[in-house]
Design a protein around this motif. Structure first.
Motif, PDB file in Angstrom:
ATOM      1  N   UNK A 116       0.868  -1.170   0.000  1.00  0.00           N
ATOM      2  CA  UNK A 116       0.000   0.000   0.000  1.00  0.00           C
ATOM      3  C   UNK A 116       0.905   1.220   0.000  1.00  0.00           C
ATOM      4  N   UNK A 117       1.213   1.725  -1.204  1.00  0.00           N
ATOM      5  CA  UNK A 117       2.121   2.859  -1.310  1.00  0.00           C
ATOM      6  C   UNK A 117       3.522   2.489  -0.874  1.00  0.00           C
ATOM      7  N   UNK A 118       4.018   3.169   0.155  1.00  0.00           N
ATOM      8  CA  UNK A 118       5.369   2.918   0.656  1.00  0.00           C
ATOM      9  C   UNK A 118       5.405   1.928   1.817  1.00  0.00           C
ATOM     10  N   UNK A 119       4.255   1.288   2.093  1.00  0.00           N
ATOM     11  CA  UNK A 119       4.176   0.285   3.159  1.00  0.00           C
ATOM     12  C   UNK A 119       3.825  -1.076   2.597  1.00  0.00           C
ATOM     13  N   UNK A 120       4.159  -2.117   3.350  1.00  0.00           N
ATOM     14  CA  UNK A 120       3.598  -3.440   3.092  1.00  0.00           C
ATOM     15  C   UNK A 120       2.611  -3.728   4.207  1.00  0.00           C
ATOM     16  N   UNK A 121       1.548  -4.473   3.888  1.00  0.00           N
ATOM     17  CA  UNK A 121       0.490  -4.771   4.849  1.00  0.00           C
ATOM     18  C   UNK A 121       0.244  -6.274   4.856  1.00  0.00           C
ATOM     19  N   UNK A 122       0.235  -6.872   6.027  1.00  0.00           N
ATOM     20  CA  UNK A 122      -0.049  -8.296   6.158  1.00  0.00           C
ATOM     21  C   UNK A 122      -1.570  -8.493   6.161  1.00  0.00           C
ATOM     22  N   UNK A 123      -2.092  -9.261   5.204  1.00  0.00           N
ATOM     23  CA  UNK A 123      -3.545  -9.416   5.074  1.00  0.00           C
ATOM     24  C   UNK A 123      -4.025 -10.814   5.423  1.00  0.00           C
ATOM     25  N   UNK A 124      -3.135 -11.784   5.568  1.00  0.00           N
ATOM     26  CA  UNK A 124      -3.530 -13.132   5.973  1.00  0.00           C
ATOM     27  C   UNK A 124      -2.358 -13.786   6.684  1.00  0.00           C
ATOM     28  N   UNK A 125      -2.682 -14.656   7.639  1.00  0.00           N
ATOM     29  CA  UNK A 125      -1.645 -15.289   8.453  1.00  0.00           C
ATOM     30  C   UNK A 125      -2.050 -16.705   8.807  1.00  0.00           C
ATOM     31  N   UNK A 126      -1.104 -17.624   8.703  1.00  0.00           N
ATOM     32  CA  UNK A 126      -1.267 -18.982   9.201  1.00  0.00           C
ATOM     33  C   UNK A 126      -0.168 -19.201  10.228  1.00  0.00           C
ATOM     34  N   UNK A 127      -0.532 -19.170  11.491  1.00  0.00           N
ATOM     35  CA  UNK A 127       0.436 -19.214  12.581  1.00  0.00           C
ATOM     36  C   UNK A 127       0.999 -20.617  12.768  1.00  0.00           C
ATOM     37  N   UNK A 128       2.314 -20.697  12.914  1.00  0.00           N
ATOM     38  CA  UNK A 128       2.943 -21.984  13.203  1.00  0.00           C
ATOM     39  C   UNK A 128       2.514 -22.473  14.579  1.00  0.00           C
ATOM     40  N   UNK A 129       2.429 -23.784  14.719  1.00  0.00           N
ATOM     41  CA  UNK A 129       2.082 -24.372  16.014  1.00  0.00           C
ATOM     42  C   UNK A 129       3.313 -24.532  16.901  1.00  0.00           C
ATOM     43  N   UNK A 130       4.493 -24.271  16.361  1.00  0.00           N
ATOM     44  CA  UNK A 130       5.724 -24.415  17.135  1.00  0.00           C
ATOM     45  C   UNK A 130       5.859 -23.276  18.141  1.00  0.00           C
ATOM     46  N   UNK A 145       7.697  -0.746   6.576  1.00  0.00           N
ATOM     47  CA  UNK A 145       8.183   0.053   5.435  1.00  0.00           C
ATOM     48  C   UNK A 145       8.624  -0.846   4.288  1.00  0.00           C
ATOM     49  N   UNK A 146       8.106  -0.587   3.103  1.00  0.00           N
ATOM     50  CA  UNK A 146       8.372  -1.444   1.949  1.00  0.00           C
ATOM     51  C   UNK A 146       9.848  -1.449   1.568  1.00  0.00           C
ATOM     52  N   UNK A 147      10.501  -0.290   1.638  1.00  0.00           N
ATOM     53  CA  UNK A 147      11.884  -0.206   1.164  1.00  0.00           C
ATOM     54  C   UNK A 147      12.843  -1.017   2.030  1.00  0.00           C
ATOM     55  N   UNK A 148      12.436  -1.266   3.289  1.00  0.00           N
ATOM     56  CA  UNK A 148      13.342  -1.915   4.237  1.00  0.00           C
ATOM     57  C   UNK A 148      13.088  -3.404   4.395  1.00  0.00           C
TER      58      UNK A 148
END
Length: 277
Positions: A116-130, A145-148
């Protein structure tokens, strides 16, 4: 709900925001163009207040002038919100079962990330059971920040150097680690390498003790729409993980999601050809 609870709900309402949303809700396919006098009458809001709200919504792109008589219609910002919401729904609906299967196969937390512009956004997650993943503080809605980030580099794989210069015009790229690109030119070099390789890996490049493998997801136009990524809660990616086919598994998951988004290789070829690449 008790009267006290109802009063509590009212306490937290923002009248200006509520009025602005009510104005937007009055526009419809049957009545695409409306003016301040009509909106004032319908909503019971003073006309001067309606004028201020309309000008604010216009400045933000949610409304635009329909004619020279101070009438308005919905602007592109409303459409953008709708399309981005639908796009994220499509990604998560199609992608969640895939990243859950990837998580079960690898034992690693997996995500779908968009730009989203200069950012990245997490929209889905599958959490590890570990148990080792409890320290990884990334959830749906997290912005970075997308650049980093490696995710950002992969998501920018379609952008030219001129595109990146426009995106970061007048800005200084903040360095988070010694591996963070400090200029747009350095960023473009990193993006280009990852794009040519078709995936990216990083080891503690943004956050110490966290490594990732990311691969691009393409939509029906051939453009990059998202990335699929796995998180390794260690400073380095173990050789055994690489030898187990981790990179190929991430790339295959990204490809499967691309196909579910109606991606076809011919579409990517046409898109890249249009860019002169």
């Amino acid at each position: 709900m008790t009267p006290a609870e109802e009063q509590g709900d009212l306490t937290y309402r923002v009248p200006g925001l509520e009025r602005g949303l009510r104005i937007l809700s009055e526009f419809s396919p049957r009545e695409p163009v409306l003016g301040a006098p009509e909106l004032s009458r319908r909503l019971g809001i003073p006309r001067t207040t309606v004028f201020r709200l309309l000008q604010t919504l216009e400045s933000l792109g949610f409304l635009e002038r329909a004619d020279s008589e101070r009438n308005y219609r919905l602007g592109v910002a409303v459409l953008r919100l709708g399309f981005e919401y639908l796009s994220s729904l499509e990604l998560t609906d199609h992608g969640l079962p895939l990243i859950e299967a990837l998580r079960d196969d690898t034992g690693l937390s997996t995500h779908i990330v968009i730009r989203d512009g200069r950012d990245v956004v997490f929209v889905a997650k599958a959490q590890s059971h570990a148990s080792g993943f409890s320290a990884v503080k990334v959830n749906v809605g997290t912005r970075l920040p997308a650049h980093a980030t490696t995710h950002g580099h992969v998501l920018m794989g379609d952008l030219s150097l001129d595109d990146l210069r426009e995106l970061y015009a007048g800005l200084t790229l903040e360095r988070f680690t010694s591996q963070t690109p400090g200029t747009v030119e350095e960023l473009f070099d990193r993006v280009k390498v990852d794009a040519e390789r078709g995936y990216a890996t990083s080891e503690s490049s943004f956050e110490h003790g966290i490594s990732v493998v990311s691969a691009p997801v393409r939509g029906d136009t051939g453009r990059i729409a998202a990335v699929v990524t796995t998180t390794v809660p260690r400073a380095h990616i173990d050789t055994t993980l690489i030898e187990s086919g981790l990179i190929d598994k991430v790339r295959d998951t990204a490809h499967q999601l691309s196909l579910r988004l109606n991606y076809r290789p011919a579409a990517e070829h046409r898109f890249m050809k249009a860019l002169g690449l």
